[in-house]
Design a protein around this motif. Structure first.
Motif, PDB file in Angstrom:
ATOM      1  N   GLU A   1      13.434  -0.477  -4.643  1.00  0.00           N
ATOM      2  CA  GLU A   1      13.692  -1.011  -5.980  1.00  0.00           C
ATOM      3  C   GLU A   1      15.028  -1.732  -6.057  1.00  0.00           C
ATOM      4  O   GLU A   1      15.233  -2.600  -6.925  1.00  0.00           O
ATOM      5  CB  GLU A   1      13.658   0.132  -7.001  1.00  0.00           C
ATOM      6  CG  GLU A   1      12.261   0.717  -7.210  1.00  0.00           C
ATOM      7  CD  GLU A   1      12.288   2.081  -7.882  1.00  0.00           C
ATOM      8  OE1 GLU A   1      13.410   2.582  -8.161  1.00  0.00           O
ATOM      9  OE2 GLU A   1      11.200   2.653  -8.106  1.00  0.00           O
TER      10      GLU A   1
ATOM     11  N   GLY B   1       1.792  -1.019  -6.439  1.00  0.00           N
ATOM     12  CA  GLY B   1       1.365   0.295  -6.901  1.00  0.00           C
ATOM     13  C   GLY B   1       2.505   1.222  -7.268  1.00  0.00           C
ATOM     14  O   GLY B   1       2.293   2.199  -7.997  1.00  0.00           O
ATOM     15  N   ILE B   2       3.726   0.934  -6.768  1.00  0.00           N
ATOM     16  CA  ILE B   2       4.889   1.747  -7.161  1.00  0.00           C
ATOM     17  C   ILE B   2       5.830   0.933  -8.057  1.00  0.00           C
ATOM     18  O   ILE B   2       7.017   1.246  -8.178  1.00  0.00           O
ATOM     19  CB  ILE B   2       5.642   2.303  -5.931  1.00  0.00           C
ATOM     20  CG1 ILE B   2       6.111   1.187  -4.983  1.00  0.00           C
ATOM     21  CG2 ILE B   2       4.775   3.320  -5.189  1.00  0.00           C
ATOM     22  CD1 ILE B   2       7.030   1.679  -3.861  1.00  0.00           C
TER      23      ILE B   2
ATOM     24  N   PHE C   1      11.030   9.668  -3.657  1.00  0.00           N
ATOM     25  CA  PHE C   1      11.697   8.971  -4.768  1.00  0.00           C
ATOM     26  C   PHE C   1      12.972   8.262  -4.320  1.00  0.00           C
ATOM     27  O   PHE C   1      13.283   7.163  -4.795  1.00  0.00           O
ATOM     28  CB  PHE C   1      11.986   9.945  -5.918  1.00  0.00           C
ATOM     29  CG  PHE C   1      12.908  11.080  -5.570  1.00  0.00           C
ATOM     30  CD1 PHE C   1      14.263  10.991  -5.819  1.00  0.00           C
ATOM     31  CD2 PHE C   1      12.409  12.237  -4.996  1.00  0.00           C
ATOM     32  CE1 PHE C   1      15.115  12.035  -5.503  1.00  0.00           C
ATOM     33  CE2 PHE C   1      13.251  13.292  -4.673  1.00  0.00           C
ATOM     34  CZ  PHE C   1      14.606  13.193  -4.916  1.00  0.00           C
TER      35      PHE C   1
ATOM     36  N   ARG D   1      11.959   5.130  -2.538  1.00  0.00           N
ATOM     37  CA  ARG D   1      11.520   4.107  -3.513  1.00  0.00           C
ATOM     38  C   ARG D   1      12.714   3.448  -4.180  1.00  0.00           C
ATOM     39  O   ARG D   1      12.683   2.251  -4.480  1.00  0.00           O
ATOM     40  CB  ARG D   1      10.590   4.734  -4.550  1.00  0.00           C
ATOM     41  CG  ARG D   1       9.192   5.030  -3.998  1.00  0.00           C
ATOM     42  CD  ARG D   1       8.227   5.388  -5.101  1.00  0.00           C
ATOM     43  NE  ARG D   1       8.497   6.701  -5.677  1.00  0.00           N
ATOM     44  CZ  ARG D   1       8.093   7.854  -5.141  1.00  0.00           C
ATOM     45  NH1 ARG D   1       7.400   7.855  -4.016  1.00  0.00           N
ATOM     46  NH2 ARG D   1       8.364   9.003  -5.728  1.00  0.00           N
TER      47      ARG D   1
ATOM     48  N   TYR E   1       7.547   6.114   1.251  1.00  0.00           N
ATOM     49  CA  TYR E   1       7.779   5.361   0.008  1.00  0.00           C
ATOM     50  C   TYR E   1       6.662   5.606  -1.013  1.00  0.00           C
ATOM     51  O   TYR E   1       6.884   5.500  -2.218  1.00  0.00           O
ATOM     52  CB  TYR E   1       7.830   3.856   0.299  1.00  0.00           C
ATOM     53  CG  TYR E   1       8.760   3.461   1.409  1.00  0.00           C
ATOM     54  CD1 TYR E   1      10.140   3.449   1.224  1.00  0.00           C
ATOM     55  CD2 TYR E   1       8.255   3.078   2.656  1.00  0.00           C
ATOM     56  CE1 TYR E   1      10.989   3.083   2.253  1.00  0.00           C
ATOM     57  CE2 TYR E   1       9.093   2.705   3.688  1.00  0.00           C
ATOM     58  CZ  TYR E   1      10.463   2.716   3.482  1.00  0.00           C
ATOM     59  OH  TYR E   1      11.306   2.352   4.499  1.00  0.00           O
ATOM     60  N   PHE E   2       5.484   5.930  -0.536  1.00  0.00           N
ATOM     61  CA  PHE E   2       4.309   6.016  -1.401  1.00  0.00           C
ATOM     62  C   PHE E   2       3.837   7.455  -1.610  1.00  0.00           C
ATOM     63  O   PHE E   2       2.727   7.686  -2.067  1.00  0.00           O
ATOM     64  CB  PHE E   2       3.190   5.152  -0.808  1.00  0.00           C
ATOM     65  CG  PHE E   2       3.672   3.784  -0.419  1.00  0.00           C
ATOM     66  CD1 PHE E   2       4.032   2.857  -1.397  1.00  0.00           C
ATOM     67  CD2 PHE E   2       3.846   3.430   0.919  1.00  0.00           C
ATOM     68  CE1 PHE E   2       4.523   1.602  -1.051  1.00  0.00           C
ATOM     69  CE2 PHE E   2       4.328   2.183   1.274  1.00  0.00           C
ATOM     70  CZ  PHE E   2       4.676   1.267   0.287  1.00  0.00           C
ATOM     71  N   LYS E   3       4.718   8.404  -1.300  1.00  0.00           N
ATOM     72  CA  LYS E   3       4.415   9.821  -1.505  1.00  0.00           C
ATOM     73  C   LYS E   3       5.299  10.386  -2.612  1.00  0.00           C
ATOM     74  O   LYS E   3       6.390   9.858  -2.876  1.00  0.00           O
ATOM     75  CB  LYS E   3       4.627  10.591  -0.196  1.00  0.00           C
ATOM     76  CG  LYS E   3       3.652  10.168   0.906  1.00  0.00           C
ATOM     77  CD  LYS E   3       3.851  10.977   2.162  1.00  0.00           C
ATOM     78  CE  LYS E   3       2.830  10.573   3.231  1.00  0.00           C
ATOM     79  NZ  LYS E   3       2.997  11.359   4.478  1.00  0.00           N
TER      80      LYS E   3
END
Length: 400
Positions: free
Chosen positions: A159, A177-178, A152, A155, A146-148
């Motif tokens: 979302e 942070g995202i 997308f 994520r 999720y944080f790379k």
């Protein structure tokens, strides 16, 4: 294509056959005005994690219809008769067509996803149909996709959720942070579940007979890799320590191999007969599913499997009974409760048989040390309860 060669996959394939048709038939019987709450769990572990929320929701909204779905046979096959839900099914594979049809049939007013079980098409379809979606007991780490940059699509799944209840501050920071702000710390609902289990643990007189007042190790959810560490340690310690051994998966050939390797007297649970005197046996191997959480009440020590392989199994079920917890040192760090308890002194990560034997011997010979470690475990679980109440309070605000 893999189903003919893998029993677990075969169960999943067969279980999903006509699942949408069965859902259609079920929901055709329901009044259209009856609100539907959908809970989804990947497998048995996630179900147990979510169970306190399911049951608290039922108490708060007894008139609502509760649908429970599983992805894995290891969840569905064990809990398909769970009475806390009105209907239980496999989740159809996450395609746009399946997601659209599923949501059209079920029309959930609210949907809960337990821990990590996110599916993009389902989440997007739920959002399109204005169903409120909640994830709870999630915990995030920086190395997750999720944080790379390439994450997308993952994520997008996060979302699509309306709200995420997470276990710790780092998870909130990572989500912020995202760009995800609809999140807060509730904690881990497994703490609520294991406290409930401890309060309602079954009496198992056959285990008490086997134990016969001796110090007993409960080895829960063990794999072959765990037993190759445990067996030499147990053989070295000898009859001073009894053990109840519960494999993660029941494989007869594997169990029989373990029995041959153990130097003491062994018996399988299925071999017990009414009135049988098992006091002179050293090792009892549990060859069924569903007893483990009540077994811990009969132990003074616990070894939890999985950490020499893909991941550690549930240590909280043992910790809530005030047992010092032992596990492999290879893959426990990503489990918050394991890392916490190692730091506090309620849990111990071992590298090999020699370390395991040394630790077990120390616990046997120093009852005060064992008791102190067990108290740390018990207090840690007690301090972590309350996540279910936080989640249900938010649900009440949503549902009105």
């Amino acid at each position: 294509m893999a189903a003919p060669f893998n029993h677990k996959i075969k169960l999943g394939v067969e279980g999903r056959t006509n699942v949408l048709k069965r859902l259609e038939e079920q929901f055709a019987k329901q009044p259209k005005s009856r609100p539907v709450a959908w809970f989804h769990a990947a497998s048995l572990g996630e179900f147990e994690q979510g169970r306190p929320v399911i049951e608290a929701y039922r108490t708060a909204y007894p008139e609502h219809f509760i649908l429970l779905t599983f992805f894995s046979p290891s969840g569905y096959e064990v809990r398909k008769n769970y009475t806390g839900a009105d209907f239980i099914a496999y989740l159809p594979i996450d395609t746009r067509a399946n997601a659209a049809e599923f949501v059209r049939i079920v029309k959930p007013r609210i949907a809960f996803f337990i821990k990590y079980e996110f599916w993009l098409n389902y989440l997007q379809e739920l959002r399109n149909q204005h169903c409120y979606t909640i994830s709870f007991s999630a915990i995030f780490r920086p190395q997750q996709i999720y944080f790379k940059p390439q994450g997308f699509l993952h994520r997008q799944m996060l979302e699509s959720l309306d709200y995420l209840f997470v276990q710790n501050e780092e998870s909130v920071r990572l989500l912020n942070g995202i760009g995800i702000s609809s999140c807060s710390i509730a904690g881990d609902t497994r703490f609520d579940r294991v406290r409930e289990i401890a309060l309602n643990a079954r009496d198992l007189p056959e285990i008490a007979t086997f134990k016969n007042g001796k110090t007993c190790l409960i080895a829960g959810s063990v794999w072959e890799a765990d037993m190759q560490v445990l067996i030499p340690a147990l053989n070295s310690i000898g009859p001073k320590l009894k053990a109840v051994i519960a494999p993660h998966e029941i494989k007869n050939e594997e169990i029989e191999t373990w029995r041959k390797q153990l130097s003491g007297k062994t018996i399988r649970y299925s071999e017990l007969k009414a009135g049988m005197d098992t006091a002179d046996f050293d090792y009892l191997i549990i060859d069924n599913i569903g007893m483990l959480s009540s077994l811990y009440r009969y132990g003074e020590l616990a070894y939890i499997g999985g950490s020499f392989g893909a991941g550690l199994h549930n240590i909280l079920e043992a910790a809530t009974f005030g047992l010092p917890v032992i596990f492999g040192n290879k893959s426990y760090q990503r489990f918050q409760e394991a890392a916490d308890l190692v730091k506090l002194g309620g849990a111990f990560a071992v590298n090999n048989s020699t370390e395991t034997e040394r630790l077990l011997t120390q616990m046997l010979e120093n009852e005060a040390y064992r008791s102190q470690s067990g108290s740390i475990s018990r207090d840690y679980v007690a301090s972590g309860t309350g996540a279910t109440a936080i989640i249900i309070d938010q649900v009440k605000e949503i549902m009105g």
